[in-house]
Design an enzyme around this catalytic site. Structure first.
Site, mmCIF file in Angstrom:
data_model
loop_
_atom_site.group_PDB
_atom_site.id
_atom_site.type_symbol
_atom_site.label_atom_id
_atom_site.label_comp_id
_atom_site.label_asym_id
_atom_site.label_seq_id
_atom_site.Cartn_x
_atom_site.Cartn_y
_atom_site.Cartn_z
ATOM 1 N N GLU A 12 61.768 69.149 38.394
ATOM 2 C CA GLU A 12 62.264 67.865 38.571
ATOM 3 C C GLU A 12 62.421 67.068 37.142
ATOM 4 O OE1 GLU A 12 60.136 66.685 42.893
ATOM 5 O OE2 GLU A 12 59.224 66.176 41.172
ATOM 6 N N GLY A 78 61.358 64.462 51.469
ATOM 7 C CA GLY A 78 61.701 65.118 52.644
ATOM 8 C C GLY A 78 62.395 64.135 53.257
ATOM 9 N N MET A 153 54.784 66.536 54.680
ATOM 10 C CA MET A 153 55.030 66.417 55.913
ATOM 11 C C MET A 153 55.481 67.530 57.069
ATOM 12 S SD MET A 153 53.774 63.125 56.432
ATOM 13 C CE MET A 153 54.392 62.349 57.844
ATOM 14 N N ASP A 198 64.239 68.984 51.757
ATOM 15 C CA ASP A 198 63.895 69.570 52.954
ATOM 16 C C ASP A 198 64.085 68.283 53.942
ATOM 17 O OD1 ASP A 198 60.818 68.377 53.649
ATOM 18 O OD2 ASP A 198 61.115 68.989 51.312
#
EC number: 3.2.2.9
Length: 230
Positions: A12, A78, A153, A198
């Protein structure tokens, strides 16, 4: 203007660091700080490490040692909105914790005791980010709620609970609200910009591993464009 930029992982921050002009490096408290010029602005790029505690430590050190005028958190997330896809962008208008529960004492779900329920992002930074997205026109972008918690998650029960507790949540990650809380306490404007690595419920672990670098690149490109407008 001096801008603090925080990313949790190497993927990142790598692109941003590669574009900086001979940055000086400081390692402190498990964090890495790179100070130099990026897109004509004085920047302190910070690799915080993953999770709320690491993000809080990094943000506190960044604000105390370097005194940036604003903080931008970049990286992956996500997706929770049904129409988000890998590589799409979410600009937070506010950050909340999804894993905090002191409702027994009258607080909202996600609200830490003695803190606001949400940490609003700076309106001017949001507007700059929106302008940059409009000019790029590469990715679908949404503006709204991003939530933070110390969990990846991928379990159906956890995903369902988060959706029920925060039906307006567009994306979830592990640092942004902690950064927002520290910036709130220091009274420094901040923004969270995340690219989707994701999508909740869709083979997330495999997707994250495959697309974290893509998400990091999309988010970094956005930050570089923003710096040119600040």
């Amino acid at each position: 203007m001096k801008v603090g930029i925080i990313g949790a992982m190497e993927q990142e921050v790598a692109l941003l660091r590669s574009q900086m002009n001979e940055p000086t490096t400081l390692q402190l408290g498990g964090c890495e700080f790179y100070q130099g010029k990026l897109a004509g602005k004085e920047v302190i790029l910070t690799r915080s490490g993953i999770g709320k505690v690491a993000a809080s430590v990094a943000t506190s050190l960044l604000l105390e040692k370097f005194a940036p005028d604003c903080v931008i958190n970049t990286g992956s997330a996500g997706g929770f909105a049904q129409d988000l896809h890998i590589g799409d962008m979410v600009i937070a208008d506010e950050m909340r914790f999804h894993d905090v529960d002191v409702t027994a004492f009258g607080y909202e779900m996600g609200q830490m005791a003695q803190q606001p329920a949400a940490f609003p992002c700076d309106g001017k930074l949001i507007a700059v980010a929106q302008d940059c997205i409009a000019e790029q026109g590469k990715h679908q972008t949404k503006v709204g709620l991003i939530c933070t918690g110390d969990q990846f998650m991928c379990k159906p029960d956890a995903i369902a609970k988060a959706r029920a507790d925060f039906p307006q949540m567009l994306a979830v990650e592990m640092e942004g609200a902690a950064i927002g809380q520290v910036c709130h306490m220091f009274k420094v404007p901040y923004l969270v910009v995340r690219a989707m690595s994701d999508i909740a419920g869709k083979e997330q672990v495999e997707s994250f591993d495959a697309f974290i670098e893509v998400a990091g690149q999309h988010s970094a490109e956005m930050i570089i464009k923003m710096l040119g407008k600040l």
